[in-house]
Scaffold this motif. Structure first.
Motif, PDB file in Angstrom:
ATOM      1  N   ALA A  97     120.873  29.219  12.708  1.00  0.00           N
ATOM      2  CA  ALA A  97     119.528  28.588  12.954  1.00  0.00           C
ATOM      3  C   ALA A  97     119.013  27.540  11.805  1.00  0.00           C
ATOM      4  O   ALA A  97     118.281  26.612  12.063  1.00  0.00           O
ATOM      5  N   ALA A  98     120.022  27.394  10.889  1.00  0.00           N
ATOM      6  CA  ALA A  98     119.792  26.177  10.009  1.00  0.00           C
ATOM      7  C   ALA A  98     120.090  24.885  10.372  1.00  0.00           C
ATOM      8  O   ALA A  98     120.764  24.548  11.355  1.00  0.00           O
ATOM      9  N   ARG A  99     119.481  23.748   9.731  1.00  0.00           N
ATOM     10  CA  ARG A  99     119.704  22.398  10.095  1.00  0.00           C
ATOM     11  C   ARG A  99     120.974  22.012   9.745  1.00  0.00           C
ATOM     12  O   ARG A  99     122.105  22.709   9.187  1.00  0.00           O
ATOM     13  N   GLN A 100     121.526  21.021  10.506  1.00  0.00           N
ATOM     14  CA  GLN A 100     122.857  20.524  10.356  1.00  0.00           C
ATOM     15  C   GLN A 100     123.388  19.944   9.166  1.00  0.00           C
ATOM     16  O   GLN A 100     123.035  18.774   9.015  1.00  0.00           O
ATOM     17  N   ALA A 101     123.901  20.685   8.371  1.00  0.00           N
ATOM     18  CA  ALA A 101     124.315  20.281   7.059  1.00  0.00           C
ATOM     19  C   ALA A 101     125.052  21.398   6.439  1.00  0.00           C
ATOM     20  O   ALA A 101     124.892  22.546   6.984  1.00  0.00           O
ATOM     21  N   TYR A 102     125.852  20.871   5.391  1.00  0.00           N
ATOM     22  CA  TYR A 102     126.710  22.046   4.745  1.00  0.00           C
ATOM     23  C   TYR A 102     125.771  22.698   3.959  1.00  0.00           C
ATOM     24  O   TYR A 102     125.181  22.208   2.819  1.00  0.00           O
ATOM     25  N   HIS A 103     125.682  24.033   4.045  1.00  0.00           N
ATOM     26  CA  HIS A 103     124.998  25.115   3.071  1.00  0.00           C
ATOM     27  C   HIS A 103     125.550  25.702   2.264  1.00  0.00           C
ATOM     28  O   HIS A 103     126.483  26.309   2.699  1.00  0.00           O
ATOM     29  N   ALA A 144     124.897  30.569  -3.939  1.00  0.00           N
ATOM     30  CA  ALA A 144     124.720  31.938  -3.692  1.00  0.00           C
ATOM     31  C   ALA A 144     123.042  32.334  -3.930  1.00  0.00           C
ATOM     32  O   ALA A 144     122.697  33.387  -3.976  1.00  0.00           O
ATOM     33  N   SER A 145     122.294  31.290  -3.530  1.00  0.00           N
ATOM     34  CA  SER A 145     121.022  31.363  -3.711  1.00  0.00           C
ATOM     35  C   SER A 145     120.308  32.332  -2.634  1.00  0.00           C
ATOM     36  O   SER A 145     119.298  33.093  -2.647  1.00  0.00           O
ATOM     37  N   GLY A 146     120.954  32.192  -1.345  1.00  0.00           N
ATOM     38  CA  GLY A 146     120.565  33.182  -0.281  1.00  0.00           C
ATOM     39  C   GLY A 146     120.549  34.757  -0.861  1.00  0.00           C
ATOM     40  O   GLY A 146     119.923  35.535  -0.536  1.00  0.00           O
ATOM     41  N   ILE A 147     121.582  34.980  -1.520  1.00  0.00           N
ATOM     42  CA  ILE A 147     121.909  36.276  -2.014  1.00  0.00           C
ATOM     43  C   ILE A 147     121.049  36.678  -3.281  1.00  0.00           C
ATOM     44  O   ILE A 147     120.409  37.829  -3.232  1.00  0.00           O
ATOM     45  N   GLY A 206     110.235  28.422  -2.772  1.00  0.00           N
ATOM     46  CA  GLY A 206     111.567  28.067  -2.200  1.00  0.00           C
ATOM     47  C   GLY A 206     111.722  28.361  -0.929  1.00  0.00           C
ATOM     48  O   GLY A 206     112.680  28.159  -0.355  1.00  0.00           O
ATOM     49  N   LEU A 207     110.865  29.087  -0.336  1.00  0.00           N
ATOM     50  CA  LEU A 207     111.012  29.703   0.986  1.00  0.00           C
ATOM     51  C   LEU A 207     110.709  28.614   2.256  1.00  0.00           C
ATOM     52  O   LEU A 207     110.803  28.730   3.341  1.00  0.00           O
ATOM     53  N   LEU A 208     110.035  27.434   1.752  1.00  0.00           N
ATOM     54  CA  LEU A 208     109.544  26.361   2.662  1.00  0.00           C
ATOM     55  C   LEU A 208     110.305  25.127   2.367  1.00  0.00           C
ATOM     56  O   LEU A 208     110.690  24.927   1.109  1.00  0.00           O
ATOM     57  N   GLU A 230     116.432  27.233   4.261  1.00  0.00           N
ATOM     58  CA  GLU A 230     116.851  28.080   5.229  1.00  0.00           C
ATOM     59  C   GLU A 230     117.476  29.463   4.504  1.00  0.00           C
ATOM     60  O   GLU A 230     117.310  30.614   5.336  1.00  0.00           O
ATOM     61  N   SER A 231     118.346  28.960   3.479  1.00  0.00           N
ATOM     62  CA  SER A 231     119.212  30.280   2.799  1.00  0.00           C
ATOM     63  C   SER A 231     118.194  30.913   2.324  1.00  0.00           C
ATOM     64  O   SER A 231     118.370  32.364   2.260  1.00  0.00           O
ATOM     65  N   HIS A 232     117.356  30.469   1.489  1.00  0.00           N
ATOM     66  CA  HIS A 232     116.322  31.203   0.659  1.00  0.00           C
ATOM     67  C   HIS A 232     115.432  32.073   1.721  1.00  0.00           C
ATOM     68  O   HIS A 232     115.325  33.271   1.352  1.00  0.00           O
ATOM     69  N   LEU A 233     114.901  31.444   2.807  1.00  0.00           N
ATOM     70  CA  LEU A 233     114.054  32.243   3.813  1.00  0.00           C
ATOM     71  C   LEU A 233     115.026  33.432   4.554  1.00  0.00           C
ATOM     72  O   LEU A 233     114.568  34.483   4.736  1.00  0.00           O
ATOM     73  N   LEU A 234     115.858  32.957   5.074  1.00  0.00           N
ATOM     74  CA  LEU A 234     116.823  34.168   5.951  1.00  0.00           C
ATOM     75  C   LEU A 234     117.453  34.967   4.861  1.00  0.00           C
ATOM     76  O   LEU A 234     117.548  36.214   5.340  1.00  0.00           O
ATOM     77  N   GLY A 235     117.715  34.666   3.759  1.00  0.00           N
ATOM     78  CA  GLY A 235     118.112  35.614   2.564  1.00  0.00           C
ATOM     79  C   GLY A 235     116.898  36.743   2.319  1.00  0.00           C
ATOM     80  O   GLY A 235     117.147  37.871   2.372  1.00  0.00           O
ATOM     81  N   SER A 236     115.852  36.151   2.328  1.00  0.00           N
ATOM     82  CA  SER A 236     114.666  37.148   2.065  1.00  0.00           C
ATOM     83  C   SER A 236     114.447  38.078   3.288  1.00  0.00           C
ATOM     84  O   SER A 236     114.219  39.270   3.112  1.00  0.00           O
ATOM     85  N   VAL A 237     114.472  37.318   4.409  1.00  0.00           N
ATOM     86  CA  VAL A 237     114.447  38.242   5.593  1.00  0.00           C
ATOM     87  C   VAL A 237     115.661  39.308   5.404  1.00  0.00           C
ATOM     88  O   VAL A 237     115.193  40.438   6.000  1.00  0.00           O
ATOM     89  N   ALA A 238     116.915  39.014   5.234  1.00  0.00           N
ATOM     90  CA  ALA A 238     117.939  40.079   5.409  1.00  0.00           C
ATOM     91  C   ALA A 238     117.593  41.224   4.499  1.00  0.00           C
ATOM     92  O   ALA A 238     118.040  42.194   4.424  1.00  0.00           O
ATOM     93  N   GLY A 239     117.071  40.892   3.180  1.00  0.00           N
ATOM     94  CA  GLY A 239     116.907  41.652   2.178  1.00  0.00           C
ATOM     95  C   GLY A 239     115.668  42.568   2.366  1.00  0.00           C
ATOM     96  O   GLY A 239     116.026  43.785   2.102  1.00  0.00           O
TER      97      GLY A 239
END
Length: 265
Positions: A115-121, A124-127, A164-166, A177-186
């Motif tokens: 789902a994230a934008r086209q860039a290299y992500h 470990a901030s998503g974790i 950091g979620l927006l 996107e990593s922050h938001l999706l990591g939060s949803v995963a948690g």
């Protein structure tokens, strides 16, 4: 087992869990610093091992992206919250911590790839966000006092993480996107594991029906019960069956082979 011995054993178990939690947290974070140091000293650019959404090669980043950081400052910003959150997760939820960590790690990476934008992500901030969300929402879903206290502490310490979620126009290089999706995963993991990983306790004055051979009796076991009778030998054990762990108390007649009392709690 005397009360004093039981207390010493509990303290020893707490110490062991804390040591294991610190060891994992420091070990994983040290791995990140080792990778960044090698990248810097060899003048490498490991950003290509990040997650590049919706590309076949970019799927490799689901595994490697959290291990790669763009700068030492980037890594430093993740280091202390990562250590603290890993210690908290592995100490308070030690029975499911590794499973939770792996699920957050993989789910976050996969969702970023989708789902994230086209860039290299990378990073470990998503974790970090995933573990914070897990600890926070575990208190909401479990509603036991220990989980609630941990959740309140996380909410107090990391309330600034919400920004950091927006997306932020001034921080285009930050993977919100990593922050938001990591939060949803948690949050997902906190709900899925809401009935798992709790250490069972013996409630005060719990009366259980006890099946014996050949007798049937009722006995009351308190939270700190111990036995000094010379007629019975006392066996206390812990078993884990699927996601429903239980304690087993057994008293055997010293002169006989048949169990006199067996209680599952």
């Amino acid at each position: 087992m005397k009360k004093r011995d039981s207390e010493i054993e509990l303290l020893s178990e707490d110490k062991r869990m804390l040591q294991q939690s610190i060891l994992f947290a420091v070990g994983f974070t040290a791995l990140l610093w080792l990778i960044r140091t090698i990248e810097w000293s060899a003048s490498l650019d490991l950003g290509v091992f990040g997650i590049l959404p919706r590309t076949p090669l970019g799927m490799v980043g689901i595994i490697t992206a959290p291990l790669v950081h763009g700068t030492f400052l980037h890594l430093l910003s993740n280091t202390f919250p990562l250590i603290l959150l890993l210690i908290a997760t592995f100490y308070f939820y030690n029975k499911i911590a590794l499973e939770v960590f792996l699920w957050i790690y993989l789910i976050t990476g996969f969702w970023v790839w989708v789902a994230a934008r086209q860039a290299y992500h990378i990073g470990a901030s998503g974790i970090v966000y995933g573990l914070a969300a897990f600890l926070l929402f575990s208190g909401i879903f479990r509603k036991d006092i220990r989980s609630v206290i941990v959740a309140v502490a996380i909410a107090f310490l990391y309330n600034g993480m919400l920004q950091g979620l927006l997306p932020n126009a001034n921080q285009q290089n930050v993977s919100w996107e990593s922050h938001l999706l990591g939060s949803v995963a948690g949050m997902f993991c906190s709900f899925y594991f809401r009935t798992s990983g709790s250490t069972p306790t013996l409630h005060k004055d719990c009366e259980r029906g006890v099946t014996t051979a050949p007798n049937r009796q009722n006995h009351t076991f308190g939270a700190n019960s111990y036995f000094t009778t010379t007629q019975y030998s006392y066996t206390y054990s812990y078993q884990k069956e699927e996601k429903e762990p239980k304690y087993i108390i057994q008293l055997n007649e010293k002169e006989g082979d048949e169990p006199t009392i067996v209680s599952e709690i």
